[in-house]
Design an enzyme around this catalytic site. Structure first.
Site, PDB file in Angstrom:
ATOM      1  N   VAL A 125      -3.014  16.123   9.948  1.00  0.00           N
ATOM      2  CA  VAL A 125      -2.599  17.347  10.645  1.00  0.00           C
ATOM      3  C   VAL A 125      -3.384  18.555  10.118  1.00  0.00           C
ATOM      4  O   VAL A 125      -3.989  19.308  10.890  1.00  0.00           O
ATOM      5  CB  VAL A 125      -1.076  17.576  10.489  1.00  0.00           C
ATOM      6  CG1 VAL A 125      -0.675  18.956  10.983  1.00  0.00           C
ATOM      7  CG2 VAL A 125      -0.301  16.489  11.233  1.00  0.00           C
ATOM      8  N   GLN A 129      11.297  -2.436  -1.659  1.00  0.00           N
ATOM      9  CA  GLN A 129       9.841  -2.434  -1.883  1.00  0.00           C
ATOM     10  C   GLN A 129       9.094  -1.486  -0.956  1.00  0.00           C
ATOM     11  O   GLN A 129       7.944  -1.157  -1.185  1.00  0.00           O
ATOM     12  CB  GLN A 129       9.281  -3.848  -1.678  1.00  0.00           C
ATOM     13  CG  GLN A 129       9.738  -4.808  -2.730  1.00  0.00           C
ATOM     14  CD  GLN A 129       9.622  -6.257  -2.270  1.00  0.00           C
ATOM     15  OE1 GLN A 129       8.629  -6.902  -2.521  1.00  0.00           O
ATOM     16  NE2 GLN A 129      10.634  -6.763  -1.595  1.00  0.00           N
ATOM     17  N   THR A 156      -0.042  -0.158   5.192  1.00  0.00           N
ATOM     18  CA  THR A 156       0.787  -1.357   5.040  1.00  0.00           C
ATOM     19  C   THR A 156       0.897  -1.681   3.555  1.00  0.00           C
ATOM     20  O   THR A 156      -0.066  -1.494   2.805  1.00  0.00           O
ATOM     21  CB  THR A 156       0.202  -2.563   5.804  1.00  0.00           C
ATOM     22  OG1 THR A 156       0.933  -3.736   5.441  1.00  0.00           O
ATOM     23  CG2 THR A 156      -1.266  -2.811   5.488  1.00  0.00           C
ATOM     24  N   ALA A 194       5.373 -13.748 -14.808  1.00  0.00           N
ATOM     25  CA  ALA A 194       6.127 -14.854 -14.202  1.00  0.00           C
ATOM     26  C   ALA A 194       5.405 -16.178 -14.440  1.00  0.00           C
ATOM     27  O   ALA A 194       4.194 -16.201 -14.676  1.00  0.00           O
ATOM     28  CB  ALA A 194       6.283 -14.604 -12.706  1.00  0.00           C
ATOM     29  N   GLU A 195       6.181 -17.252 -14.362  1.00  0.00           N
ATOM     30  CA  GLU A 195       5.605 -18.571 -14.661  1.00  0.00           C
ATOM     31  C   GLU A 195       5.083 -19.292 -13.428  1.00  0.00           C
ATOM     32  O   GLU A 195       4.306 -20.227 -13.524  1.00  0.00           O
ATOM     33  CB  GLU A 195       6.651 -19.454 -15.349  1.00  0.00           C
ATOM     34  CG  GLU A 195       6.865 -19.167 -16.818  1.00  0.00           C
ATOM     35  CD  GLU A 195       7.788 -17.990 -17.093  1.00  0.00           C
ATOM     36  OE1 GLU A 195       8.374 -17.448 -16.137  1.00  0.00           O
ATOM     37  OE2 GLU A 195       7.904 -17.597 -18.274  1.00  0.00           O
ATOM     38  N   ARG A 215      14.139  -9.751 -15.666  1.00  0.00           N
ATOM     39  CA  ARG A 215      13.635 -10.482 -16.837  1.00  0.00           C
ATOM     40  C   ARG A 215      14.622 -10.381 -18.010  1.00  0.00           C
ATOM     41  O   ARG A 215      14.830 -11.355 -18.744  1.00  0.00           O
ATOM     42  CB  ARG A 215      12.271  -9.926 -17.258  1.00  0.00           C
ATOM     43  CG  ARG A 215      11.736 -10.505 -18.548  1.00  0.00           C
ATOM     44  CD  ARG A 215      10.419  -9.863 -18.912  1.00  0.00           C
ATOM     45  NE  ARG A 215       9.284 -10.604 -18.388  1.00  0.00           N
ATOM     46  CZ  ARG A 215       8.856 -11.774 -18.880  1.00  0.00           C
ATOM     47  NH1 ARG A 215       9.483 -12.347 -19.875  1.00  0.00           N
ATOM     48  NH2 ARG A 215       7.808 -12.377 -18.378  1.00  0.00           N
ATOM     49  N   ASP A 241       1.089  -4.587   2.465  1.00  0.00           N
ATOM     50  CA  ASP A 241       0.587  -5.955   2.270  1.00  0.00           C
ATOM     51  C   ASP A 241      -0.844  -6.056   1.747  1.00  0.00           C
ATOM     52  O   ASP A 241      -1.275  -7.138   1.349  1.00  0.00           O
ATOM     53  CB  ASP A 241       0.657  -6.737   3.590  1.00  0.00           C
ATOM     54  CG  ASP A 241       2.087  -7.064   3.973  1.00  0.00           C
ATOM     55  OD1 ASP A 241       2.956  -7.077   3.083  1.00  0.00           O
ATOM     56  OD2 ASP A 241       2.345  -7.308   5.172  1.00  0.00           O
TER      57      ASP A 241
HETATM   58  P1  ATP Z   1       2.997  -4.340   8.772  1.00  0.00           P
HETATM   59  O1  ATP Z   1       1.758  -4.830   8.070  1.00  0.00           O
HETATM   60  O2  ATP Z   1       3.764  -3.382   7.964  1.00  0.00           O
HETATM   61  O3  ATP Z   1       3.821  -5.446   9.382  1.00  0.00           O
HETATM   62  P2  ATP Z   1       1.841  -3.944  11.369  1.00  0.00           P
HETATM   63  O4  ATP Z   1       1.111  -2.802  11.968  1.00  0.00           O
HETATM   64  O5  ATP Z   1       1.061  -5.212  11.183  1.00  0.00           O
HETATM   65  O6  ATP Z   1       2.478  -3.440  10.018  1.00  0.00           O
HETATM   66  P3  ATP Z   1       3.278  -5.088  13.586  1.00  0.00           P
HETATM   67  O7  ATP Z   1       4.727  -5.106  13.928  1.00  0.00           O
HETATM   68  O8  ATP Z   1       2.554  -6.377  13.538  1.00  0.00           O
HETATM   69  O9  ATP Z   1       3.143  -4.265  12.237  1.00  0.00           O
HETATM   70  O10 ATP Z   1       2.526  -4.186  14.677  1.00  0.00           O
HETATM   71  C1  ATP Z   1       2.993  -2.889  14.968  1.00  0.00           C
HETATM   72  C2  ATP Z   1       2.954  -2.671  16.458  1.00  0.00           C
HETATM   73  O11 ATP Z   1       1.597  -2.760  16.925  1.00  0.00           O
HETATM   74  C3  ATP Z   1       3.697  -3.718  17.286  1.00  0.00           C
HETATM   75  O12 ATP Z   1       5.067  -3.489  17.335  1.00  0.00           O
HETATM   76  C4  ATP Z   1       3.034  -3.564  18.635  1.00  0.00           C
HETATM   77  O13 ATP Z   1       3.552  -2.459  19.336  1.00  0.00           O
HETATM   78  C5  ATP Z   1       1.574  -3.291  18.258  1.00  0.00           C
HETATM   79  N1  ATP Z   1       0.833  -4.545  18.276  1.00  0.00           N
HETATM   80  C6  ATP Z   1       0.917  -5.573  17.406  1.00  0.00           C
HETATM   81  N2  ATP Z   1       0.123  -6.602  17.766  1.00  0.00           N
HETATM   82  C7  ATP Z   1      -0.479  -6.218  18.921  1.00  0.00           C
HETATM   83  C8  ATP Z   1      -1.419  -6.848  19.815  1.00  0.00           C
HETATM   84  N3  ATP Z   1      -1.891  -8.074  19.600  1.00  0.00           N
HETATM   85  N4  ATP Z   1      -1.807  -6.151  20.892  1.00  0.00           N
HETATM   86  C9  ATP Z   1      -1.339  -4.903  21.130  1.00  0.00           C
HETATM   87  N5  ATP Z   1      -0.454  -4.265  20.334  1.00  0.00           N
HETATM   88  C10 ATP Z   1      -0.023  -4.904  19.257  1.00  0.00           C
END
Ligand code: ATP
Length: 324
Positions: free
Chosen positions: A29, A257, A131, A192-193, A160, A133
């Site tokens: 922004v 988390q 994300t 962790a093991e 632990r 992940d």
């Molecule tokens: P996280 O890693 O936290 O799960 P993410 O972005 O991978 O985040 P998703 O739920 O997989 O989370 O995707 C978020 C949104 O993106 C979905 O709800 C959908 O609206 C859109 N989306 C996901 N996959 C597709 C796809 N193949 N084509 C178009 N839009 C998609």
């Protein structure tokens, strides 16, 4: 679209929320405003585009959020956006609000949504890795991954204490449906093991044989970290308890988390990437995902960034093996 044609950009957060997303929104922004652009915030990700949930954003809209977890723009998972109909509605909202380009902050699913906007409708978009992940191509880190690992680690440290005092086997489930990143980091960081991740098959018999052998040599407690996508904690606890005859407890760390005050690396990353995204759009570049590689800003085509990155490191398994 050339740079001169972009007058207004939209920003949204999508998929699972992660600590640091707010810092990213703030950066997008304020960077855009400093370039003389208008900014619109889209509420609840792609679903907000479908529902026409759009707000104007100014300097003050993002005051005092750099240190806040979650996302002020809210986020959602939208099945409707995966359909042509949903995407056409989203596009109509973008047109209605005169939004010329979009910054999407989310994970691999959100990247695929952004890719659709670009490829199917030629709509300018730049994506940022939001994300916990840490499983996206084109970046060493994703916004939120550091804080999530730290939060999980703090919780495991507390577990632990009881694991050791009560002489027990404890199975700890962390987030990661398709990615073992958090599990891997916290397994090594917590000492962790065992580590179970979706990217690598495992064998209960082998794990139990190790536990029994350890028990014979005087080892009294055991921590097993499992990513939710590898095996659910109750299932692992049942399998191990039954096979070994030792008392086995489990805990699912769950959504803690995702929350909490973002750690410095996540805030700083989000701030850098938000500014870089605006920079690209101002230069007339779109269809890109922005990340960092070796601490430098790294830009890759969105099509490449949509591929999931396997972040599993065999070195971690060796460490766990040697240090157990
Ligand atoms: P996280 O890693 O936290 O799960 P993410 O972005 O991978 O985040 P998703 O739920 O997989 O989370 O995707 C978020 C949104 O993106 C979905 O709800 C959908 O609206 C859109 N989306 C996901 N996959 C597709 C796809 N193949 N084509 C178009 N839009 C998609």
């Amino acid at each position: 679209m050339s740079s001169t044609e972009i007058k207004k950009i939209g920003v949204l957060t999508s998929g699972g929320d992660g600590p640091g997303m707010n810092a990213g929104i703030r950066s997008v922004v304020r960077s855009a405003l400093s370039e003389g652009l208008e900014v619109a915030g889209i509420i609840r990700g792609y679903q907000g585009l479908i529902d026409d949930d759009v707000i104007p954003m100014n300097h003050r809209s993002v005051a005092n959020i750099i240190n806040r977890g979650g996302t002020i723009l809210k986020t959602a998972r939208s099945e409707e956006f995966k359909t042509d109909e949903g995407q056409k509605k989203a596009l109509a909202t973008l047109k209605k609000h005169n939004i010329d380009a979009l910054v999407v902050i989310g994970g691999d699913g959100s990247y695929r949504g952004a890719r659709d906007l670009l490829q199917k409708y030629n709509f300018p978009v730049v994506a940022l890795p939001g994300t916990i992940d840490n499983d996206l191509c084109g970046t060493d880190q994703t916004i939120g991954c550091h804080t999530a690992v730290h939060t999980a680690l703090e919780a495991i440290d507390k577990i632990r204490d009881t694991v050791h005092s009560m002489e027990r086997i404890f199975v700890i489930e962390v987030m990661g449906n398709h990615s073992g990143y958090i599990a891997m980091e916290v397994a090594v960081g917590s000492g962790a093991e065992e580590l179970l991740v979706p990217e690598r098959p495992f064998d209960y018999e082998k794990i139990c044989a190790k536990i029994k052998k350890g028990h014979e040599s005087g080892k009294i407690s055991w921590m097993i970290v499992t990513a939710e996508g590898a095996a659910k904690a109750p299932e692992v606890a049942e399998a191990i308890g039954t096979r070994t005859g030792f008392e086995t407890r489990f805990v699912v760390l769950g959504h803690i988390q995702r929350g909490g005050v973002p750690l410095a690396p996540d805030r700083i990353l989000a701030t850098r990437l938000g500014a870089a995204a605006v920079d690209l759009l101002v230069k007339g570049e779109s269809g890109k995902a922005v990340g960092v590689v070796k601490r430098q800003i790294n830009v890759v085509p969105l099509t490449v960034a949509c591929e999931k990155q396997n972040s599993l490191l065999e070195e971690y398994y060796r460490l766990i093996e040697v240090l157990t």
